[in-house]
Design a protein around this motif. Structure first.
Motif, PDB file in Angstrom:
ATOM      1  N   ALA A  19     -81.018   3.002  -8.406  1.00  0.00           N
ATOM      2  CA  ALA A  19     -81.138   4.278  -9.107  1.00  0.00           C
ATOM      3  C   ALA A  19     -81.841   4.092 -10.453  1.00  0.00           C
ATOM      4  O   ALA A  19     -82.693   4.904 -10.839  1.00  0.00           O
ATOM      5  N   GLU A  20     -81.504   3.017 -11.165  1.00  0.00           N
ATOM      6  CA  GLU A  20     -82.124   2.761 -12.461  1.00  0.00           C
ATOM      7  C   GLU A  20     -83.623   2.513 -12.308  1.00  0.00           C
ATOM      8  O   GLU A  20     -84.428   3.007 -13.110  1.00  0.00           O
ATOM      9  N   MET A 110     -81.035  12.229  -6.617  1.00  0.00           N
ATOM     10  CA  MET A 110     -81.883  11.988  -7.779  1.00  0.00           C
ATOM     11  C   MET A 110     -83.014  13.004  -7.739  1.00  0.00           C
ATOM     12  O   MET A 110     -83.803  13.046  -6.788  1.00  0.00           O
ATOM     13  N   TYR A 111     -83.075  13.855  -8.787  1.00  0.00           N
ATOM     14  CA  TYR A 111     -84.108  14.880  -8.889  1.00  0.00           C
ATOM     15  C   TYR A 111     -85.215  14.408  -9.825  1.00  0.00           C
ATOM     16  O   TYR A 111     -84.952  13.745 -10.827  1.00  0.00           O
ATOM     17  N   GLY A 112     -86.441  14.788  -9.523  1.00  0.00           N
ATOM     18  CA  GLY A 112     -87.567  14.460 -10.384  1.00  0.00           C
ATOM     19  C   GLY A 112     -88.839  14.297  -9.583  1.00  0.00           C
ATOM     20  O   GLY A 112     -88.804  14.118  -8.352  1.00  0.00           O
ATOM     21  N   ARG A 113     -89.981  14.368 -10.271  1.00  0.00           N
ATOM     22  CA  ARG A 113     -91.254  14.258  -9.586  1.00  0.00           C
ATOM     23  C   ARG A 113     -91.440  12.854  -9.005  1.00  0.00           C
ATOM     24  O   ARG A 113     -91.291  11.861  -9.700  1.00  0.00           O
ATOM     25  N   GLU A 383     -79.540   9.609  -2.698  1.00  0.00           N
ATOM     26  CA  GLU A 383     -79.450   8.189  -3.058  1.00  0.00           C
ATOM     27  C   GLU A 383     -78.856   7.345  -1.929  1.00  0.00           C
ATOM     28  O   GLU A 383     -79.300   6.219  -1.687  1.00  0.00           O
ATOM     29  N   ALA A 384     -77.863   7.866  -1.219  1.00  0.00           N
ATOM     30  CA  ALA A 384     -77.285   7.107  -0.108  1.00  0.00           C
ATOM     31  C   ALA A 384     -78.310   6.935   1.009  1.00  0.00           C
ATOM     32  O   ALA A 384     -78.399   5.873   1.637  1.00  0.00           O
ATOM     33  N   ARG A 388     -79.729   3.522   2.731  1.00  0.00           N
ATOM     34  CA  ARG A 388     -79.756   3.295   4.189  1.00  0.00           C
ATOM     35  C   ARG A 388     -81.172   2.976   4.653  1.00  0.00           C
ATOM     36  O   ARG A 388     -81.378   2.161   5.555  1.00  0.00           O
ATOM     37  N   CYS A 389     -82.136   3.622   4.029  1.00  0.00           N
ATOM     38  CA  CYS A 389     -83.522   3.368   4.387  1.00  0.00           C
ATOM     39  C   CYS A 389     -83.908   1.931   4.052  1.00  0.00           C
ATOM     40  O   CYS A 389     -84.612   1.261   4.818  1.00  0.00           O
TER      41      CYS A 389
END
Length: 402
Positions: A19-20, A110-113, A383-384, A388-389
C-alpha cells in the motif's frame, strides 16, 4: 501446506508495504498526455527494483511528442534461460482533479489516479516476482520486467522501441500485463486504426460567402456515409467472448476530434475530422484501410472536393486460443488463488499484448483493477485483490517454470 497457501502467507504480511509503495507511485504525476514526470517515476521505480534485487536498467528513449524524459525500466528476477515477461506501464490518463494524486485509503480500497490502471498492477507484479524468487519457485526460469511510459498514447515510443530494437526475446514462454481486468483474463484484444481526414475548400469573407467553397460542408458530406458505416459495423459480432453482448460489435467513432482552423467570420477553406476504428480480431487492418479510404475519396468526389488521409495509428489485434497450454496455466493459477476458474474475454480496447503477440508469443492481460472505474474520478483498486493478484503472478511463474 499447499503452494497457494505458502504464496499467500508470503504476500499477506506485506500488505502495508504494498500500500505504501502504491501511495508513492500515485503521488508521482505521470499524466499522459502530455507525458509529464516520466523520468522521475522511472528513477523511483529503478530504486524500488534495485531494493528488490531485480537488476534494474533504465532504457532512455528518443524524444517523442511531448513526453518528458521517456524511459523504459527493465529488470530481471532469476538467472534461468526460460523467460516470462511481466509488462506494465506507469503513465496515467489526465486526472479530473489534482486531489487524485494524493492516494486515499477507505474501506479496503486505495483511491487515486492510476491505482487501477495500472500502478496498482505494477505493485502486484513486483511483489509477485519477489514471492516467486523467495519461495524458490523460479527453477530454471527468469521473470523479465518491462515497465513502459506511454501506453496511454499508443506506446510506440516505449513498447515500439522494445520491439524495433529486438529487446523482446521471441523464445519467451509468455507475457502477462497487469491491466485492470477485474479478475477476468483478457486473451484477445481489438486492433486500432486512427485516421485524420482533411477536406479542402476555398476561404472567403462571410460577407462574400458566394466566392468561397465551404470545406466544413464537404466534411459533413464525407462524414455522413462514414456514420452510416459505423452503425452497420456496430451490428457485427465477434466470436470472442465478452460479458456485454452489445460490446461485441465492431467499433468506429467519426469526428472524435475535428476543426476548421478559421475564425467565425470566414468561409473555412479547410476542415478535418478523425476516425477512430477499433476492429475485432476477425477483421483485417489492411482491408479496413482500403474500405475507409475508398469510401472517403468517393464521398469527397461526390461533394466536389478532394480529401487527404493521414494514418495516425495502425495497430493489429491480438488473440490466444483459450485452450493454449499457457492460457490453461494462467487460468489454473487464478483458480488456485481465487478459488474459482476465471472467464476469458476479449478486451474492448487495444493492449500491450500486441507487441509480443506479433512475435508469436502467448500474451495475456490480468489484473486486480476494474475497467469500469479506470480513468474516472473515483478510480480505485481493492487492496486485498491487489495482493491476491500478486499471488497469482507468483503461482503462474511457478507453473510456467515447473
Amino acid at each position: 501446506m499447499t503452494l497457494a497457501t505458502r504464496i499467500q502467507e508470503w504476500v499477506e504480511p506485506r500488505a502495508e508495504e504494498m500500500a505504501e509503495l502504491l501511495e508513492k507511485l500515485v503521488a508521482l504525476d505521470t499524466e499522459n498526455p502530455p507525458g509529464r514526470g516520466l523520468g522521475q517515476c522511472a528513477a523511483y521505480l529503478y530504486e524500488v527494483m534495485d531494493r528488490f534485487g531485480f537488476a534494474p536498467e533504465i532504457i532512455e528513449l528518443a524524444p517523442h511528442d511531448q513526453l518528458e524524459e521517456p524511459r523504459v525500466v527493465q529488470g530481471r528476477v532469476g538467472d534461468g534461460p526460460r523467460l516470462v515477461y511481466f509488462h506494465g506501464h506507469f503513465d496515467v490518463v489526465p486526472a479530473q482533479s489534482r486531489a487524485q494524486f494524493t492516494a486515499e485509503r477507505r474501506n479496503g480500497r486505495m483511491y487515486g489516479r492510476g491505482t487501477a490502471d495500472m500502478k496498482g498492477g505494477v505493485v502486484s507484479m513486483l511483489y509477485g516476482a519477489a514471492a516467486a524468487r523467495d519461495l524458490g519457485l523460479l527453477g530454471d526460469g527468469s521473470i523479465v520486467f518491462h515497465l513502459v511510459c506511454d501506453e496511454e498514447t499508443g506506446s510506440d515510443a516505449s513498447s515500439g522501441h522494445l520491439r524495433r530494437a529486438g529487446l523482446i526475446d521471441t523464445s519467451a514462454l509468455a507475457m502477462v500485463t497487469a491491466e485492470p481486468t477485474g479478475g477476468v483474463i483478457w486473451h484477445a484484444s481489438r486492433g486500432a486504426l486512427t485516421m485524420r481526414v482533411e477536406l479542402r475548400g476555398t476561404e472567403a469573407h462571410v460577407g462574400q460567402a458566394h466566392l468561397g467553397d465551404n470545406a466544413f460542408q464537404h466534411m459533413v458530406n464525407v462524414a455522413a456515409p462514414l456514420n452510416a458505416l459505423a452503425k452497420e459495423l456496430l451490428e457485427k459480432r465477434t466470436a470472442f467472448p465478452m460479458e456485454d453482448e452489445a460490446a461485441k460489435g465492431s467499433m468506429m467513432v467519426v469526428g472524435g476530434a475535428s476543426g476548421s482552423g478559421v475564425n467565425f467570420n470566414a468561409v473555412p477553406g479547410s476542415a478535418w475530422f478523425s476516425i477512430d476504428r477499433r476492429f475485432n480480431p476477425e477483421e483485417d487492418v489492411d482491408e479496413e484501410i482500403e474500405r475507409l479510404s475508398t469510401l472517403i475519396h468517393s464521398a469527397a468526389e461526390a461533394s466536389g472536393t478532394t480529401a487527404s488521409i493521414e494514418i495516425v495509428q495502425r495497430q493489429p489485434s491480438a488473440g490466444v486460443d483459450r485452450a493454449h497450454p499457457v492460457a490453461r496455466l494462467l487460468a489454473g493459477s487464478v483458480a488456485e488463488i481465487e478459488g474459482t476458474a476465471p472467464p476469458f474475454e476479449l478486451c474492448p480496447g487495444i493492449l500491450e499484448t500486441r507487441w509480443y503477440a506479433q512475435l508469436g508469443m502467448p500474451a495475456f492481460g490480468y489484473g486486480a483493477g476494474r475497467l469500469d472505474v479506470s480513468h474516472g474520478p473515483g478510480e480505485y483498486v481493492d487492496e486485498a485483490a491487489m495482493r491476491r493478484c500478486a499471488a497469482v503472478y507468483a503461482m503462474f511463474a511457478a507453473k510456467a517454470f515447473a
